[in-house]
Design a protein around this motif. Structure first.
Motif, PDB file in Angstrom:
ATOM      1  N   ASN A   1       0.685 -11.326  -8.583  1.00 54.36           N
ATOM      2  CA  ASN A   1       0.401  -9.923  -8.245  1.00 54.36           C
ATOM      3  C   ASN A   1       0.532  -9.640  -6.750  1.00 54.36           C
ATOM      4  O   ASN A   1      -0.010  -8.665  -6.245  1.00 54.36           O
TER       5      ASN A   1
ATOM      6  N   ARG B   1       2.766  -8.392  -4.690  1.00 56.78           N
ATOM      7  CA  ARG B   1       3.284  -7.111  -4.173  1.00 56.78           C
ATOM      8  C   ARG B   1       2.176  -6.054  -4.082  1.00 56.78           C
ATOM      9  O   ARG B   1       2.002  -5.406  -3.046  1.00 56.78           O
ATOM     10  N   GLU B   2       1.452  -5.905  -5.169  1.00 50.00           N
ATOM     11  CA  GLU B   2       0.372  -4.912  -5.228  1.00 50.00           C
ATOM     12  C   GLU B   2      -0.744  -5.275  -4.239  1.00 50.00           C
ATOM     13  O   GLU B   2      -1.292  -4.412  -3.555  1.00 50.00           O
ATOM     14  N   ARG B   3      -1.090  -6.552  -4.141  1.00 50.31           N
ATOM     15  CA  ARG B   3      -2.173  -6.981  -3.252  1.00 50.31           C
ATOM     16  C   ARG B   3      -1.762  -6.897  -1.784  1.00 50.31           C
ATOM     17  O   ARG B   3      -2.566  -6.551  -0.931  1.00 50.31           O
TER      18      ARG B   3
ATOM     19  N   GLU C   1       0.244  -4.725  -0.597  1.00 47.34           N
ATOM     20  CA  GLU C   1       0.196  -3.299  -0.285  1.00 47.34           C
ATOM     21  C   GLU C   1      -1.209  -2.937   0.198  1.00 47.34           C
ATOM     22  O   GLU C   1      -1.381  -2.211   1.170  1.00 47.34           O
ATOM     23  N   ASN C   2      -2.218  -3.469  -0.480  1.00 45.81           N
ATOM     24  CA  ASN C   2      -3.617  -3.272  -0.107  1.00 45.81           C
ATOM     25  C   ASN C   2      -3.892  -3.871   1.284  1.00 45.81           C
ATOM     26  O   ASN C   2      -4.533  -3.242   2.124  1.00 45.81           O
TER      27      ASN C   2
END
Length: 165
Positions: free
Chosen positions: A64, A66-68, A70-71
């Motif tokens: 995960n 990419r999503e993390r 981004e955060n």
């Protein structure tokens, strides 16, 4: 109680800094150290990172990521937490883990360029949490090799960086 306690005050004024005696007691307790590694893996997962090898501290991107990432790029308060985790790794005797985590962030910020908003913290803070002077020098050299433009690198003396190894 803090997840990653230190011998210094943090942002939570109610949290009491650790004593050297407490650190020694923690390090001698298998249960405490197992919990510490579980907490470390939990936070790594939150940041999109996977601990590949508990013996060495080797890391890789989690599925995960990419999503993390981004955060991580959006919220800079995570950088303070990462600095705290790095310092705590050193306190608890996980200096090799420090090196792997710092190198991970240097690679993602300078080589892969996936975490541009973490770059400054990686260079100004993460790098200098590494306890081993030799390993820290290696990481500064690695950062210098990948920093663009190299002429703007201010985290080590250019003449020594050019002669390193």
């Amino acid at each position: 109680f803090r997840l990653f306690p230190l011998r210094e005050h943090g942002m939570n004024w109610r949290a009491r800094p650790l004593t050297c005696q407490e650190i020694q007691a923690f390090r001698k307790s298998k249960e405490v150290m197992d919990r510490f590694i579980r907490a470390y893996k939990l936070m790594l997962g939150f940041y999109g990172i996977h601990l590949v090898n508990e013996e060495t501290g080797e890391l890789k991107r989690a599925e995960n990521w990419r999503e993390r990432f981004e955060n991580l790029n959006r919220f800079s308060h995570n950088n303070l937490r990462i600095t705290r985790i790095l310092k705590c790794l050193g306190e608890m005797g996980y200096e090799d883990y420090q090196v792997h985590l710092v190198k991970f962030f240097l690679t993602e910020t300078l080589v892969e360029e996936t975490l541009p908003n973490v770059k400054r913290s990686a260079l100004d803070y993460f790098l200098f949490t590494v306890r081993s002077k030799e390993k820290r020098r290696e990481l500064v050299h690695y950062a210098w090799q990948h920093f663009k433009p190299q002429s703007s690198f201010v985290w080590g003396p250019r003449d020594k960086l050019q002669k390193y190894r």
